[in-house]
Design an enzyme around this catalytic site. Structure first.
Site, PDB file in Angstrom:
ATOM      1  N   HIS A  17      25.446  41.172 -39.027  1.00 43.88           N
ATOM      2  CA  HIS A  17      24.668  42.246 -39.650  1.00 43.88           C
ATOM      3  C   HIS A  17      25.470  43.542 -39.718  1.00 43.88           C
ATOM      4  O   HIS A  17      24.932  44.593 -39.993  1.00 43.88           O
ATOM      5  CB  HIS A  17      23.335  42.442 -38.909  1.00 43.88           C
ATOM      6  N   ARG A  39      25.384  34.978 -44.725  1.00 47.24           N
ATOM      7  CA  ARG A  39      23.977  34.604 -44.569  1.00 47.24           C
ATOM      8  C   ARG A  39      23.734  33.167 -45.053  1.00 47.24           C
ATOM      9  O   ARG A  39      22.997  32.403 -44.441  1.00 47.24           O
ATOM     10  CB  ARG A  39      23.091  35.588 -45.324  1.00 47.24           C
ATOM     11  N   ASN A  93      14.550  32.574 -47.245  1.00 47.63           N
ATOM     12  CA  ASN A  93      15.755  31.991 -47.825  1.00 47.63           C
ATOM     13  C   ASN A  93      15.819  32.315 -49.316  1.00 47.63           C
ATOM     14  O   ASN A  93      16.839  32.104 -49.959  1.00 47.63           O
ATOM     15  CB  ASN A  93      15.731  30.493 -47.582  1.00 47.63           C
ATOM     16  N   HIS A  96      22.213  30.112 -42.809  1.00 47.61           N
ATOM     17  CA  HIS A  96      21.012  29.363 -43.203  1.00 47.61           C
ATOM     18  C   HIS A  96      21.322  27.890 -43.424  1.00 47.61           C
ATOM     19  O   HIS A  96      20.491  27.032 -43.160  1.00 47.61           O
ATOM     20  CB  HIS A  96      20.397  29.969 -44.469  1.00 47.61           C
TER      21      HIS A  96
HETATM   22  C1  HEM Z   1      17.886  35.776 -34.960  1.00 47.60           C
HETATM   23  C2  HEM Z   1      18.734  35.619 -35.938  1.00 47.60           C
HETATM   24  C3  HEM Z   1      18.660  36.258 -37.290  1.00 47.60           C
HETATM   25  C4  HEM Z   1      17.595  36.822 -37.939  1.00 47.60           C
HETATM   26  C5  HEM Z   1      16.169  36.962 -37.463  1.00 47.60           C
HETATM   27  C6  HEM Z   1      18.088  37.306 -39.215  1.00 47.60           C
HETATM   28  C7  HEM Z   1      17.300  37.902 -40.177  1.00 47.60           C
HETATM   29  C8  HEM Z   1      17.781  38.465 -41.340  1.00 47.60           C
HETATM   30  C9  HEM Z   1      16.960  39.111 -42.335  1.00 47.60           C
HETATM   31  C10 HEM Z   1      15.453  39.201 -42.311  1.00 47.60           C
HETATM   32  C11 HEM Z   1      17.789  39.604 -43.285  1.00 47.60           C
HETATM   33  C12 HEM Z   1      17.410  40.397 -44.515  1.00 47.60           C
HETATM   34  C13 HEM Z   1      17.319  39.507 -45.742  1.00 47.60           C
HETATM   35  C14 HEM Z   1      16.922  40.266 -46.968  1.00 47.60           C
HETATM   36  O1  HEM Z   1      16.270  41.293 -46.901  1.00 47.60           O
HETATM   37  O2  HEM Z   1      17.263  39.805 -48.071  1.00 47.60           O
HETATM   38  C15 HEM Z   1      19.137  39.267 -42.897  1.00 47.60           C
HETATM   39  C16 HEM Z   1      20.257  39.593 -43.608  1.00 47.60           C
HETATM   40  C17 HEM Z   1      21.528  39.132 -43.287  1.00 47.60           C
HETATM   41  N1  HEM Z   1      21.849  38.243 -42.277  1.00 47.60           N
HETATM   42 FE1  HEM Z   1      20.665  37.719 -40.745  1.00 47.60          FE
HETATM   43  N2  HEM Z   1      19.425  37.044 -39.298  1.00 47.60           N
HETATM   44  C18 HEM Z   1      19.809  36.398 -38.162  1.00 47.60           C
HETATM   45  C19 HEM Z   1      21.066  35.911 -37.869  1.00 47.60           C
HETATM   46  C20 HEM Z   1      22.134  35.968 -38.728  1.00 47.60           C
HETATM   47  C21 HEM Z   1      23.387  35.280 -38.523  1.00 47.60           C
HETATM   48  C22 HEM Z   1      23.700  34.358 -37.352  1.00 47.60           C
HETATM   49  C23 HEM Z   1      24.183  35.604 -39.574  1.00 47.60           C
HETATM   50  C24 HEM Z   1      25.577  35.129 -39.891  1.00 47.60           C
HETATM   51  C25 HEM Z   1      26.450  34.699 -39.020  1.00 47.60           C
HETATM   52  C26 HEM Z   1      23.436  36.529 -40.409  1.00 47.60           C
HETATM   53  C27 HEM Z   1      23.916  37.159 -41.523  1.00 47.60           C
HETATM   54  C28 HEM Z   1      23.199  38.025 -42.319  1.00 47.60           C
HETATM   55  C29 HEM Z   1      23.788  38.837 -43.371  1.00 47.60           C
HETATM   56  C30 HEM Z   1      25.265  38.949 -43.686  1.00 47.60           C
HETATM   57  C31 HEM Z   1      22.733  39.514 -43.997  1.00 47.60           C
HETATM   58  C32 HEM Z   1      22.824  40.435 -45.216  1.00 47.60           C
HETATM   59  C33 HEM Z   1      22.628  39.577 -46.459  1.00 47.60           C
HETATM   60  C34 HEM Z   1      22.838  40.296 -47.778  1.00 47.60           C
HETATM   61  O3  HEM Z   1      23.199  41.477 -47.806  1.00 47.60           O
HETATM   62  O4  HEM Z   1      22.656  39.634 -48.808  1.00 47.60           O
HETATM   63  N3  HEM Z   1      22.190  36.709 -39.877  1.00 47.60           N
HETATM   64  N4  HEM Z   1      19.104  38.570 -41.707  1.00 47.60           N
HETATM   65  C1  LIG Z   2      14.271  34.586 -41.434  1.00 39.38           C
HETATM   66  C2  LIG Z   2      12.900  34.165 -41.759  1.00 39.38           C
HETATM   67  O1  LIG Z   2      12.026  34.983 -42.037  1.00 39.38           O
HETATM   68  N1  LIG Z   2      12.698  32.835 -41.773  1.00 39.38           N
HETATM   69  C3  LIG Z   2      11.635  32.152 -42.514  1.00 39.38           C
HETATM   70  C4  LIG Z   2      12.240  30.963 -43.305  1.00 39.38           C
HETATM   71  O2  LIG Z   2      11.220  30.265 -44.014  1.00 39.38           O
HETATM   72  C5  LIG Z   2      10.202  29.758 -43.188  1.00 39.38           C
HETATM   73  C6  LIG Z   2       9.268  28.942 -44.061  1.00 39.38           C
HETATM   74  O3  LIG Z   2       8.870  29.638 -45.185  1.00 39.38           O
HETATM   75  C7  LIG Z   2       9.509  30.884 -42.417  1.00 39.38           C
HETATM   76  O4  LIG Z   2       8.521  30.356 -41.559  1.00 39.38           O
HETATM   77  C8  LIG Z   2      10.528  31.659 -41.595  1.00 39.38           C
HETATM   78  O5  LIG Z   2       9.944  32.735 -40.926  1.00 39.38           O
END
Ligand code: HEM
Ligand SMILES: CC(=O)N[C@H]1CO[C@H](CO)[C@@H](O)[C@@H]1O
Ligand SMILES: *C1O[C@H](CO)[C@@H](O)[C@H](O)[C@H]1NC(C)=O
Ligand SMILES: *[C@@H]1O[C@H](CO)[C@@H](O)[C@H](O)[C@H]1NC(C)=O
Length: 313
Positions: free
Chosen positions: A186, A58, A90, A62
């Site tokens: 994910h 993640r 973030n 980012h």
């Molecule tokens: C449209 C694209 C994406 C969206 C909207 C998205 C959104 C999110 C959100 C909202 C979370 C939960 C964060 C939390 O609750 O703390 C998450 C977790 C995560 N995302 Fe994504 N993500 C996207 C793409 C990606 C990509 C491209 C990667 C890596 C290549 C990625 C890797 C991860 C991982 C590994 C987690 C788990 C993090 C943890 O357990 O600490 N995501 N993502």
């Molecule tokens: C993944 C996600 O919710 N992105 C947020 C990152 O931070 C900006 C600024 O606070 C938000 O607008 C995005 O939605």
């Protein structure tokens, strides 16, 4: 004669540009143990904390999606000035201390040689492999940026439609195939309930499996925004199980579930779900591609001494 001079001038102009790019084993001469130092730090952490893979994946995403892979995500805010870290979602990025550890180990062996952006990239690569994912060679030579601004953080949110999320990816040169396989990250990690609570309220989102709705209602009933695994099958393995789960209506966040349903993405989802080898190959390729987004090379940027602060001018 004139012609040769022109050609020589052209050659000298092009040469530094041609050299200024990422390459495999960039540190082979300047810091030979660089990759093994990072690997050892990741391995040690992984032994006691399997969730580090999710954290690094993640963080890498980012970092690369805001100003390119330049370690801008690592900068701490200062008294007068806020950094990317304080921007909304973030806030839940973790693993910063692992990057510090690897960087400290590198600085003691080869000071000011290895960029923080490369440390993130290498550490992510190593953690993916430890979690059962593919091992891939990744080019290095990234430089660290000198800007980290929360106002520039414009990452897609979890409830964005596939078509809009794709806009963010195509802006970075990624195809739909790339976006789908990268969201396959994910396959590890968690999301906090606040990111999917809309899908489990009332009768629940009709595109979510009823048993999962019931289970998540239980999990999310607890106070302080608990978290749930993104992959309902193999939550610590980097594998194609996530794609199988979303094909069975068991995606947690709206974006994940919609990947399996949307006409633009569902074909990729079914191919990755059906073919574990294809998943591994494409995941590795797409990680390398993501790691190349808008990188700083050559003399651009700097090699930070401390990943959390810009070098003093
Ligand atoms: C449209 C694209 C994406 C969206 C909207 C998205 C959104 C999110 C959100 C909202 C979370 C939960 C964060 C939390 O609750 O703390 C998450 C977790 C995560 N995302 Fe994504 N993500 C996207 C793409 C990606 C990509 C491209 C990667 C890596 C290549 C990625 C890797 C991860 C991982 C590994 C987690 C788990 C993090 C943890 O357990 O600490 N995501 N993502
Ligand atoms: C993944 C996600 O919710 N992105 C947020 C990152 O931070 C900006 C600024 O606070 C938000 O607008 C995005 O939605
Ligand atoms: C401080 O603010 C400026 C923009 O006003 C930005 O360029 C810089 O990177 C910011 N962040 C830090 C932590 O210095
Ligand atoms: C699975 O993907 C691999 C790698 O792309 C490919 O060589 C193989 O033919 C695929 N297998 C099937 C059954 O489609």
């Amino acid at each position: 004669m004139m012609r040769m001079k022109v050609m020589l001038a052209l050659y000298l102009m092009i040469l530094p540009l041609a050299l200024a790019q990422l390459k495999l084993g960039f540190y082979r001469s300047t810091c030979p143990p660089a990759e093994s130092i990072v690997q050892a730090v990741v391995r040690k952490r992984f032994d006691t904390d399997k969730s580090i893979t999710a954290a690094l994946l993640r963080m890498h995403f980012h970092d690369c999606f805001v100003r390119g892979c330049d370690a801008s995500i690592l900068i701490d805010s200062t008294g007068q000035n806020q950094s990317e870290k304080v921007a909304g979602p973030n806030l839940t990025v973790r693993g910063y201390e692992l990057i510090d550890q690897a960087k400290n180990a590198l600085e003691s062996v080869c000071p000011s040689k290895v960029s923080c952006a490369d440390v993130i990239t290498l550490a992510t690569r190593d953690s993916v492999f430890l979690s059962g994912g593919p091992f891939y060679d990744v080019p290095t030579g990234r430089r660290d940026g000198r800007i980290s601004n929360p106002d520039e953080v414009n990452l897609p949110g979890p409830s964005l439609p596939v078509s809009q999320a794709f806009q963010t990816f195509s802006d970075k040169g990624m195809t739909m195939d790339d976006m789908v396989i990268l969201l396959g990250a994910h396959t590890v990690g968690v999301a906090h309930c606040s990111f999917f609570s809309d899908r489990i309220s009332g009768k629940g989102d009709p595109t979510m499996d009823l048993a999962l709705v019931a289970k998540l209602k239980g999990v999310c009933g607890a106070p302080n925004d608990p978290a749930a695994f993104l992959d309902q099958g193999t939550c610590f393995a980097v594998d194609n199980e996530f794609f199988r789960q979303i094909r069975s209506k068991r995606g947690l966040m709206k974006i994940d579930q919609e990947l399996a349903n949307h006409r633009l993405s569902r074909g990729f989802v079914s191919r990755f779900a059906a073919n574990a080898t294809l998943f591994r190959t494409r995941f590795a390729e797409a990680m390398v591609k993501m790691g190349n987004i808008q990188v700083l090379v050559g003399n651009a940027g700097e090699i930070r001494k401390n990943c959390r602060v810009f070098n003093p001018k």
